[in-house]
Design a protein around this motif. Structure first.
Motif, PDB file in Angstrom:
ATOM      1  N   ILE A   1       0.876  -1.583   0.265  1.00 30.03           N
ATOM      2  CA  ILE A   1       0.196   0.094  -0.241  1.00 30.03           C
ATOM      3  C   ILE A   1       1.322   0.822  -0.080  1.00 30.03           C
ATOM      4  O   ILE A   1       1.737   1.310  -0.018  1.00 30.03           O
ATOM      5  N   PRO A   2       0.681   2.011  -0.385  1.00 35.87           N
ATOM      6  CA  PRO A   2       1.490   3.405  -0.522  1.00 35.87           C
ATOM      7  C   PRO A   2       1.859   4.181   0.760  1.00 35.87           C
ATOM      8  O   PRO A   2       2.939   4.901   0.957  1.00 35.87           O
ATOM      9  N   ALA A   3       1.076   3.915   2.297  1.00 32.70           N
ATOM     10  CA  ALA A   3       2.251   3.972   2.932  1.00 32.70           C
ATOM     11  C   ALA A   3       3.353   3.116   3.563  1.00 32.70           C
ATOM     12  O   ALA A   3       4.334   3.947   4.087  1.00 32.70           O
ATOM     13  N   ASP A   4       3.214   2.375   2.834  1.00 34.67           N
ATOM     14  CA  ASP A   4       4.532   1.425   3.258  1.00 34.67           C
ATOM     15  C   ASP A   4       5.562   1.855   1.595  1.00 34.67           C
ATOM     16  O   ASP A   4       7.175   1.543   2.126  1.00 34.67           O
ATOM     17  N   GLU A   5       5.463   2.257   1.295  1.00 34.61           N
ATOM     18  CA  GLU A   5       6.445   2.771   0.402  1.00 34.61           C
ATOM     19  C   GLU A   5       6.774   4.255   0.225  1.00 34.61           C
ATOM     20  O   GLU A   5       8.068   4.647   0.841  1.00 34.61           O
ATOM     21  N   ALA A   6       6.114   4.938   0.995  1.00 38.62           N
ATOM     22  CA  ALA A   6       6.565   6.073   1.959  1.00 38.62           C
ATOM     23  C   ALA A   6       7.474   5.986   3.091  1.00 38.62           C
ATOM     24  O   ALA A   6       8.564   6.479   3.266  1.00 38.62           O
TER      25      ALA A   6
ATOM     26  N   GLN B   1       8.993  -4.900  -6.147  1.00 37.79           N
ATOM     27  CA  GLN B   1       9.102  -3.052  -6.483  1.00 37.79           C
ATOM     28  C   GLN B   1       9.550  -1.865  -5.562  1.00 37.79           C
ATOM     29  O   GLN B   1       9.967  -0.621  -5.826  1.00 37.79           O
ATOM     30  N   MET B   2       9.955  -2.757  -4.283  1.00 36.94           N
ATOM     31  CA  MET B   2      10.244  -1.312  -2.814  1.00 36.94           C
ATOM     32  C   MET B   2      11.600  -1.274  -2.799  1.00 36.94           C
ATOM     33  O   MET B   2      12.390  -0.432  -2.526  1.00 36.94           O
ATOM     34  N   GLY B   3      12.775  -2.134  -3.537  1.00 39.33           N
ATOM     35  CA  GLY B   3      13.726  -1.845  -4.378  1.00 39.33           C
ATOM     36  C   GLY B   3      14.260  -1.894  -2.709  1.00 39.33           C
ATOM     37  O   GLY B   3      15.481  -1.178  -2.446  1.00 39.33           O
ATOM     38  N   LEU B   4      13.804  -2.976  -1.807  1.00 37.71           N
ATOM     39  CA  LEU B   4      14.503  -3.290  -0.542  1.00 37.71           C
ATOM     40  C   LEU B   4      15.168  -5.135  -0.349  1.00 37.71           C
ATOM     41  O   LEU B   4      15.751  -5.152   0.178  1.00 37.71           O
ATOM     42  N   GLY B   5      15.309  -5.135  -2.123  1.00 40.97           N
ATOM     43  CA  GLY B   5      15.897  -6.605  -1.616  1.00 40.97           C
ATOM     44  C   GLY B   5      14.786  -7.403  -1.851  1.00 40.97           C
ATOM     45  O   GLY B   5      13.624  -7.932  -1.956  1.00 40.97           O
ATOM     46  N   GLN B   6      15.379  -8.962  -1.740  1.00 46.96           N
ATOM     47  CA  GLN B   6      14.983 -10.135  -1.368  1.00 46.96           C
ATOM     48  C   GLN B   6      13.737  -9.697  -0.229  1.00 46.96           C
ATOM     49  O   GLN B   6      14.552 -10.024   0.595  1.00 46.96           O
ATOM     50  N   PRO B   7      12.302 -10.253  -0.414  1.00 52.19           N
ATOM     51  CA  PRO B   7      12.013 -10.045   1.197  1.00 52.19           C
ATOM     52  C   PRO B   7      11.928 -11.287   1.162  1.00 52.19           C
ATOM     53  O   PRO B   7      11.791 -12.551   0.945  1.00 52.19           O
ATOM     54  N   PHE B   8      11.868 -11.248   2.792  1.00 50.62           N
ATOM     55  CA  PHE B   8      11.802 -12.637   3.616  1.00 50.62           C
ATOM     56  C   PHE B   8       9.977 -12.202   4.425  1.00 50.62           C
ATOM     57  O   PHE B   8       9.241 -12.223   5.210  1.00 50.62           O
TER      58      PHE B   8
END
Length: 480
Positions: A97-102, A135-142
């Protein structure tokens, strides 16, 4: 070695507190909420493998206001700044959601190692539930489940392996290199801690010098007083005399935790003019968690009115009754009154926490304690305390072996603590008791014996029946 600090960050209700409790193995924070410092911030300690660490739980961030900076100001910002790694939690079931991206955009500005944890993944495909978050660009999600523990240990192991580098491991210090009694002076800002520290090392007969800190900003300061060597662990940094005028110190729970775990004796400084605050109780909780010897110094006593003195005495009796083993000193760090007695108590506590006790003496005291006050019945059977031995010092740790000892009520354990403390003069230190359930080596053999006995008795009964039948048959023949 300095423990790595992990900050848990994310929106409300993404599972941060649940993950915090799982990592610290508690149902709530090891240290209670810190008013003013922590409306949203809690600290705890954890360990995985050979890696101990400090974890900080922060309040939820909405990320919906214009600009995340106002939301990050204060406690969450402080947690991120003092951390070595950020664990950014998102709700896998809610999706991106947008809040996570912010929030993610703001976290990037700190240039700290950041790991994206997709939580609440139980019962879902890991590939599907994490797809949106790449797409958040923080690498491989865990992908984890903080509620069920799925993939939590593996994720933390991976993160710590990266955070605790070989270079940091080489910085590990040997406490034996710091001579004498190691004393950590802790307290809230502006309680007179700096004044006390400079008073302790600044007398004419004391030789002191700054030594580069080995754990974050803590300073190890060797000095000597009355022929006794000390090493003072100052979390704020010992200031030179020209800088003593600085009154307010930046307070860090992380530094306090590390200082306490590196010392033999903790001196908790309380401002007598303000009474015992929730912040003081938080620090006291940290001291108890560390298990180190404890001395409590009520500072600014000479400036208190009679009413203030009566109030603080009342609070010492009722608010600190659970640490009645710790000696309280009424001092004035500014004028030096009472500081000499403080050193005497520190030496006594150090001798107590380092005392070696023989197994025979421990068992003699344990036997007498049981005679004086029998353990309760559990399930109709008496708990048996068979023998004890010393499991460690600083703090003293007594290991007691017996049957059903793991079911003893807390009240009886506290009774034993007080008995051991009084018998061996373990004053100024908590006494830990661990129970080991004794396994009966004959239990299986008894079961086997009972089985054989039952089988033998059955065979005997069958033989007796056959004999009776044979006897009856013979009697019938004679009669005919």
């Amino acid at each position: 070695m300095s423990k790595p600090v992990i900050a848990l960050v994310g929106r409300p209700n993404v599972g941060k507190s649940t993950l915090f409790n799982r990592l610290t193995r508690t149902r709530d924070a090891i240290v209670a909420d810190y008013p003013g410092l922590t409306r949203d911030r809690q600290y705890g300690t954890g360990r995985t493998g050979n890696h101990p660490y400090i974890v900080v739980d922060t309040g939820g961030l909405s990320g919906e206001q214009e600009g995340v900076d106002p939301l990050m100001a204060g406690q969450v910002r402080s947690a991120i700044e003092e951390s070595d790694a950020i664990l950014f939690l998102v709700d896998g079931r809610a999706g991106l959601i947008p809040a996570d991206e912010a929030i993610a955009n703001y976290i990037r500005q700190f240039n700290k190692p950041t790991y994206l944890l997709v939580n609440k993944a139980e019962g879902h495909s890991h590939q599907l539930i994490s797809a949106d978050f790449f797409q958040m660009g923080l690498g491989q999600p865990f992908v984890i489940s903080s509620a069920h523990g799925d993939n939590v240990k593996e994720t933390i192991d991976h993160i710590l392996d990266e955070v605790v580098t070989e270079e940091e491991e080489e910085k590990a210090f040997d406490l034996d290199e710091h001579p004498g009694i190691r004393v950590a002076v802790v307290g809230r800002p502006n309680v007179g801690k700096s004044t006390l520290i400079n008073r302790m090392i600044g007398e004419e007969r004391v030789v002191a010098f700054d030594m580069p800190g080995t754990t974050r900003d803590s300073i190890f300061v060797p000095f000597e007083r009355d022929g006794q060597a000390y090493t003072l662990i100052d979390t704020a940094g010992v200031r030179r005399r020209k800088n003593i005028k600085e009154k307010i110190e930046k307070f860090s729970i992380v530094k306090a935790i590390e200082a306490m775990e590196s010392c033999n004796v903790v001196v908790l400084v309380i401002d007598g003019s303000e009474g015992i605050t929730d912040q003081d109780l938080t620090l006291l909780g940290l001291a108890l968690e560390s298990g180190r010897g404890l001395v409590i110094a009520i500072n600014k006593w000479d400036n208190l009115t009679e009413d203030q003195r009566n109030k603080i005495k009342h609070e010492l009796e009722f608010k600190l009754h659970f640490v009645d083993y710790a000696k309280k000193h009424l001092i004035s760090a500014l004028h030096g009154s009472g500081v000499g007695d403080l050193f005497k108590t520190i030496r006594g506590v150090y001798q107590a926490v380092m005392k070696k006790v023989s197994t025979s003496d421990l068992n003699r005291v344990l036997e007498q304690a049981v005679l004086d006050h029998q353990p309760p019945l559990i399930g109709g059977r008496r708990v048996k305390l068979r023998y004890a031995h010393l499991g460690g010092s600083n703090p003293p740790r007594v290991i007691i072996h017996g049957t059903q000892v793991d079911k003893l009520p807390q009240a009886y354990t506290k009774y034993l603590m007080n008995v051991f403390r009084k018998a061996f003069k373990w004053q100024g230190t908590p006494v830990f008791i661990e129970y080991k359930v004794t396994v009966n080596p004959y239990e299986n053999r008894k079961s086997s014996f009972s089985s054989r006995r039952g089988k033998s008795e059955s065979q005997s009964e069958n033989l007796a029946v056959k004999r009776r039948k044979k006897k009856n048959t013979q009697q019938k023949r004679r009669t005919n």
